[in-house]
Design an enzyme around this catalytic site. Structure first.
Site, PDB file in Angstrom:
ATOM      1  N   GLY A  94       0.829  -1.199   0.000  1.00 27.14           N
ATOM      2  CA  GLY A  94       0.000   0.000   0.000  1.00 27.14           C
ATOM      3  C   GLY A  94       0.861   1.246   0.000  1.00 27.14           C
ATOM      4  O   GLY A  94       1.986   1.228   0.497  1.00 27.14           O
ATOM      5  N   SER A  95       0.348   2.332  -0.562  1.00 27.29           N
ATOM      6  CA  SER A  95       1.065   3.601  -0.490  1.00 27.29           C
ATOM      7  C   SER A  95       0.882   4.197   0.903  1.00 27.29           C
ATOM      8  O   SER A  95       0.104   3.693   1.711  1.00 27.29           O
ATOM      9  CB  SER A  95       0.549   4.564  -1.550  1.00 27.29           C
ATOM     10  OG  SER A  95       0.927   4.117  -2.822  1.00 27.29           O
ATOM     11  N   GLY A  96       1.606   5.264   1.181  1.00 26.53           N
ATOM     12  CA  GLY A  96       1.493   5.921   2.475  1.00 26.53           C
ATOM     13  C   GLY A  96       2.668   5.614   3.386  1.00 26.53           C
ATOM     14  O   GLY A  96       2.719   6.089   4.514  1.00 26.53           O
ATOM     15  N   HIS A  97       3.610   4.782   2.889  1.00 27.40           N
ATOM     16  CA  HIS A  97       4.792   4.441   3.684  1.00 27.40           C
ATOM     17  C   HIS A  97       6.049   5.078   3.094  1.00 27.40           C
ATOM     18  O   HIS A  97       7.148   4.680   3.429  1.00 27.40           O
ATOM     19  CB  HIS A  97       5.001   2.929   3.720  1.00 27.40           C
ATOM     20  CG  HIS A  97       3.806   2.164   4.157  1.00 27.40           C
ATOM     21  ND1 HIS A  97       3.222   2.370   5.374  1.00 27.40           N
ATOM     22  CD2 HIS A  97       3.067   1.219   3.528  1.00 27.40           C
ATOM     23  CE1 HIS A  97       2.167   1.564   5.498  1.00 27.40           C
ATOM     24  NE2 HIS A  97       2.051   0.862   4.383  1.00 27.40           N
ATOM     25  N   LYS A 118       5.731  -7.594   2.525  1.00 27.78           N
ATOM     26  CA  LYS A 118       5.495  -7.443   3.962  1.00 27.78           C
ATOM     27  C   LYS A 118       4.328  -8.363   4.349  1.00 27.78           C
ATOM     28  O   LYS A 118       3.375  -8.520   3.592  1.00 27.78           O
ATOM     29  CB  LYS A 118       5.156  -5.985   4.304  1.00 27.78           C
ATOM     30  CG  LYS A 118       6.253  -5.006   3.887  1.00 27.78           C
ATOM     31  CD  LYS A 118       6.103  -3.614   4.469  1.00 27.78           C
ATOM     32  CE  LYS A 118       4.898  -2.828   3.972  1.00 27.78           C
ATOM     33  NZ  LYS A 118       4.778  -2.700   2.502  1.00 27.78           N
ATOM     34  N   ASP A 161      -1.306  -8.109   0.972  1.00 25.72           N
ATOM     35  CA  ASP A 161      -0.088  -8.101   0.175  1.00 25.72           C
ATOM     36  C   ASP A 161       0.258  -9.506  -0.287  1.00 25.72           C
ATOM     37  O   ASP A 161       0.594  -9.734  -1.451  1.00 25.72           O
ATOM     38  CB  ASP A 161       1.068  -7.513   0.994  1.00 25.72           C
ATOM     39  CG  ASP A 161       0.845  -6.047   1.295  1.00 25.72           C
ATOM     40  OD1 ASP A 161       1.261  -5.216   0.488  1.00 25.72           O
ATOM     41  OD2 ASP A 161       0.206  -5.735   2.323  1.00 25.72           O
ATOM     42  N   HIS A 218      -0.027   1.348   9.585  1.00 23.14           N
ATOM     43  CA  HIS A 218      -1.192   1.727   8.785  1.00 23.14           C
ATOM     44  C   HIS A 218      -2.160   2.579   9.579  1.00 23.14           C
ATOM     45  O   HIS A 218      -3.347   2.625   9.287  1.00 23.14           O
ATOM     46  CB  HIS A 218      -1.935   0.491   8.281  1.00 23.14           C
ATOM     47  CG  HIS A 218      -1.095  -0.358   7.402  1.00 23.14           C
ATOM     48  ND1 HIS A 218      -0.258  -1.321   7.891  1.00 23.14           N
ATOM     49  CD2 HIS A 218      -0.942  -0.368   6.057  1.00 23.14           C
ATOM     50  CE1 HIS A 218       0.376  -1.896   6.880  1.00 23.14           C
ATOM     51  NE2 HIS A 218      -0.025  -1.346   5.764  1.00 23.14           N
TER      52      HIS A 218
END
Ligand SMILES: Nc1ncnc2c1ncn2[C@@H]1O[C@H](COP(=O)(O)OP(=O)(O)O)[C@@H](O)[C@H]1O
Ligand SMILES: Nc1ncnc2c1ncn2[C@@H]1O[C@H](COP(=O)(O)OP(=O)(O)O)[C@@H](O)[C@H]1O
Ligand SMILES: [Mg+2]
Ligand SMILES: [Mg+2]
Ligand SMILES: [Mg+2]
Ligand SMILES: [Mg+2]
Lengths: 330, 207, 330, 207
Positions: free
Chosen positions: C54-57, C105, C110, C216
């Site tokens: 996921g994006s945001g990391h 991860k 995922d 998250h």
């Protein structure tokens, strides 16, 4: 206040100690007076660059000590200019035969303390005052513009020139030139919390932003309703371009700087907005840097910095550098 | 003038500043960066620590040491300026003079040095709006014999100077970046300086 | 919600475009399906490393694409695993003769999407599942531990090994080894705001923290009153050491990772706390990295990661790397 | 079973999910990462866009296309799982069978694939706690002639399954990291799945 802290009075010394140990391959930290210097003194005669300022803008300035950039940095208390004895001690340690060049952001406190520091040393020295913030009107009757995220660009490029063995005069002239070629402006979505105060410097309601903000959690030039990224980017870029008056086909370095509390995702989105705008004005973004380099603790928001590039600035931007926060080609 | 009196004054200043901590903090948050109160308190705390070491020394030496201590521990604008004030003051002490004469001369020298250091003058919304009028008043009254009258006078001009910073824009210091938005706010440095003057004046009015 | 955004739906594509242009010297960005790959395909046959999530990391994972690390990264929506067609397209582009190694991860989403991606390609492939988070109890009946900030260390070291021309099997074994040598745990002072939701995922009162939090903005293992930096560092480091069971005089890599909203000043303070603790246990911090590498948007907080070093891991950590977020020796 | 009916059902699912947007969002914020509702809505929006292109096609082909679309646009756990469900379903369509028979067989196949994909089974606090009982109920009733009775049954077991997720800990998915803290919260995927089942059931109860 929620911060990782043991005693508020010891934040700075604990953090500096951690910084010194985490990067002990390239720098060392001296406490009381506090300054960060390169682990190894350069072997060639060179002008020694010393910067500094209040803490809370990390990685500025300590993160820029190392080959190709600063010889030393003097961190003050959070948002308070460092004291002259720090500059004196740093100067005495890093002097390397060719004089000291102080790089100072244009704030009364910084200027006065650096002046007093300069008075205390016997080495030849000059000072570059960085004042890239176009949000503030400049006039001979006032303090003029603030020094903000453009400082890193001055430190990188002059640092590179100094590494070549250039004279103190040459470094000073080049630094002033880079500063003149550089304009910045920022916007904040939140304030930040100075640890000693324990609460945010100012409050913004859910739909407001501080336009033309500085880097100390201080209020900006005006408070406005938030706008879309494209709208506010346009307002900022237009203001910078009005100041820099680039020619058609000018190549520039575009720096999107985060203030600490804004995710990279948004900074890259801003970069995208700005680059499109610039290209529509026939300005070519030929160098870029995006990230949190000149922060205001955990403030949400960011700034744009544009530097008009010429052959010299480009060369000294591209040249190798090895600091904890900026590293390439070595 | 002697060490004991000097440290009494400093203690009195520290008390009054402490009593107005929140107010001063707020002023620098409104038009500055919020650190002024911490700078001032850090400075006062540091110089009070020197009491035992310095109390027997000459005023000249004491002021010099206080100036150096402020210079090396405070930082920010106020650190540089108050250090300059104290260092300037130390230069003009003359044991042959009366206390009032000494204070007038010393303070005048200190404030002149501050003006040079800060490249600032009256009307720029800084602590100098308090300190310049006080210095003038001291010079004007340096032959006055009724000390408490002088104290009342400087207390009055300090207050006036402090209040005068409210409705002007700043042209020096951090508040200058705010333009018109600085209007309506008293300058934090002016307020802390005025409180310091008041503390000293009260001491003389009472004694 | 205060974010730099035009349309919420377009954050990701605008940000990716900005990212691609800001780093066009080393990477390129493909949209629909979204993936980031190296600008130039390596000339030697090598195993191709693909990560994603996921994006945001950010900078994870796109910021780690480049020489010495990943060949490609597949970014999903904010906090949502990417879709299999992204992995398929990325694999087809970066396959370089020696098979594909996926670095994933340990989250259901995922793992499932990467598995489906792997099903779609014809190249030889293997997967490393990173599960370094010691905050979560592991058991054969559950999903097990999360993959968090240790992922970057796996990507760096395996990336380096792949660069030497090692086989797919060798890379897989080494990656699993590094993962086994690595433990992480974090604490959050605030949640974060998923742009589509527009409000924070959870609320914490002024004196609370989420202990053992993930990346998250999800709640952690327990909610507690905030503690001093030394106290919470001790609690975390003890938990990690219990898991890693280092020998006396073990050399380690200590990584202090910020979640996005915590100033560097505090991260270095945490580094200082942890290093002292470790040295009191006769553990030698011989490598260190401090900064925002595996973030949760603007979440305030941070995590510690410890990797037990051996000759191999050290060599591959030290080797040259050139990505947008991690760069040294080149 | 035909394209029109399939897309009617999807539209009905979209309506009910929309009506429960805030609730589902909150569920995934409590024990997950808050993206579930956006994943679901994105998927529904994307497949509804295919209506005009697919409506005349065979159910087999339609389910395959829907599965591919979900697979390539949703992401997250639910993207992988619902794509797997639809792709599984597409494999078992037999034009010779009755609708109910088809649905039972298809759904059963889809859910079996999901179990494999998710390495999960009943009782792990996931959407499977809804979908497995529904699938079983469909198989058990695949020879029932009163369709609305079947619809009522699956609606009932779906609700029971959804509610059963409340008081258990999760051993699969993101909520598993919470341990005991997940207790007391309904699983977001179970809730959205149950609502979808309800939407379809209602369609049959009414029709
Ligand atoms: N150039 C100057 N000359 C005189 N006084 C100044 C000047 N700049 C700042 N000041 C004074 O300093 C005060 C602020 O001090 P402080 O908050 O300690 O430092 P900083 O402005 O560096 O944060 C202002 O309120 C003002 O009175
Ligand atoms: N391994 C699994 N098997 C079955 N269902 C799962 C599994 N993992 C997660 N789920 C379901 O997925 C839902 C979460 O979906 P979503 O929020 O879209 O994805 P993510 O968990 O990746 O953020 C959970 O509520 C649960 O019902
Ligand atoms: Mg300050
Ligand atoms: Mg201040
Ligand atoms: Mg998710
Ligand atoms: Mg989710």
């Amino acid at each position: 206040m929620k911060k990782f802290v043991n005693k508020v009075d010891e934040i700075l010394s604990e953090s500096l100690t951690g910084f010194g140990n985490a990067h002990s391959d390239i720098i060392k930290v001296n406490l009381s007076p506090d300054y960060i210097s390169r682990k190894l003194k350069p072997t060639n005669d060179k002008v020694s660059l010393i910067s500094g300022g209040g803490s809370g803008h990390e990685p500025l300035h300590g993160g820029f000590v190392g080959h190709g950039m600063l010889d030393a940095a003097c961190p003050g208390q959070v948002f308070s200019a460092p004291t002259p004895d720090q500059m004196e001690a740093a100067s005495n340690e890093v002097f390397n035969g060719k004089g000291i060049l102080f790089i100072v952001k244009n704030y009364s406190g910084d200027i006065m303390n650096f002046e007093m520091g300069a008075d205390m040393i016997s080495h030849d020295n000059k000072t570059i005052i960085v004042n890239d913030d176009v949000a503030v009107e400049d006039s001979t009757f006032t303090t003029g513009r603030r020094g903000v995220a453009g400082t890193m660009i001055v430190e990188k490029t002059v640092g590179s020139l100094a590494e070549t063995g250039a004279s103190l005069g040459e470094c000073k002239v080049f630094g002033d030139h880079v500063n003149n070629m550089t304009g910045s402006m920022g916007v904040a979505f939140s304030s930040c919390t100075v640890p000693a105060a324990g609460k945010p410097t100012f409050e913004l309601s859910g739909d407001e932003m501080e336009f033309g903000v500085g880097i100390h959690g201080e209020p900006g030039r005006k408070r406005e309703k938030i706008k879309s990224a494209n709208e506010l980017t346009k307002e900022i870029i237009d203001t910078i371009l009005e100041d820099l008056k680039p020619e058609k086909n000018q190549e520039v370095l575009l720096h999107v700087n985060g203030f600490g509390g804004t995710p990279l995702m948004e900074l890259y989105l801003l970069f995208n907005s700005a680059q499109k705008l610039l290209e529509n004005c026939n300005i070519k973004v030929s160098r870029s840097i995006v990230g949190n380099y000149t922060t205001s603790l955990e403030m949400a928001g960011g700034s744009f910095t544009i530097t008009k590039l010429d052959q010299n600035i480009t060369t000294h931007w591209d040249s190798k550098v090895h600091t904890s926060a900026l590293r390439w080609k070595m | 003038m002697n060490g004991a009196k000097i440290f009494d004054s400093i203690k009195n200043i520290e008390i009054i500043i402490h009593d107005h901590k929140e107010e001063i903090e707020k002023l620098d948050q409104e038009i500055g960066d919020g650190d002024h109160i911490f700078n001032i308190l850090r400075g006062l705390e540091e110089i009070l620590k020197l009491k035992d070491i310095l109390i027997e020394e000459s005023p000249e030496f004491i002021f010099k040491q206080l100036g150096m201590k402020i210079m090396t521990t405070v930082g920010g604008s106020s650190g540089a300026l108050f250090a300059t004030l104290l260092l300037g003051m130390s230069k003009k002490y003359d044991p042959a003079h009366s206390d009032l004469n000494n204070i007038s001369q010393m303070f005048n020298e200190g404030v002149q040095s501050m003006k040079i250091r800060g490249k600032a003058d009256i009307g720029e919304k800084t602590m100098l709006d308090v300190l310049i009028p006080v210095s003038k008043s001291l010079i004007d009254n340096s032959n006055e014999t009724n000390i408490s009258k002088v104290a009342e006078k400087i207390s009055f001009v300090a207050k006036q100077g402090m209040l005068s910073t409210k409705d002007i824009i700043a042209t020096k210091g951090r508040a200058s970046f705010l333009g018109d938005r600085a209007k309506g706010h008293i300058d934090p440095g002016a307020r802390s300086s005025q409180l310091a003057i008041e503390a000293i004046a009260n001491q003389f009015i009472i004694s």
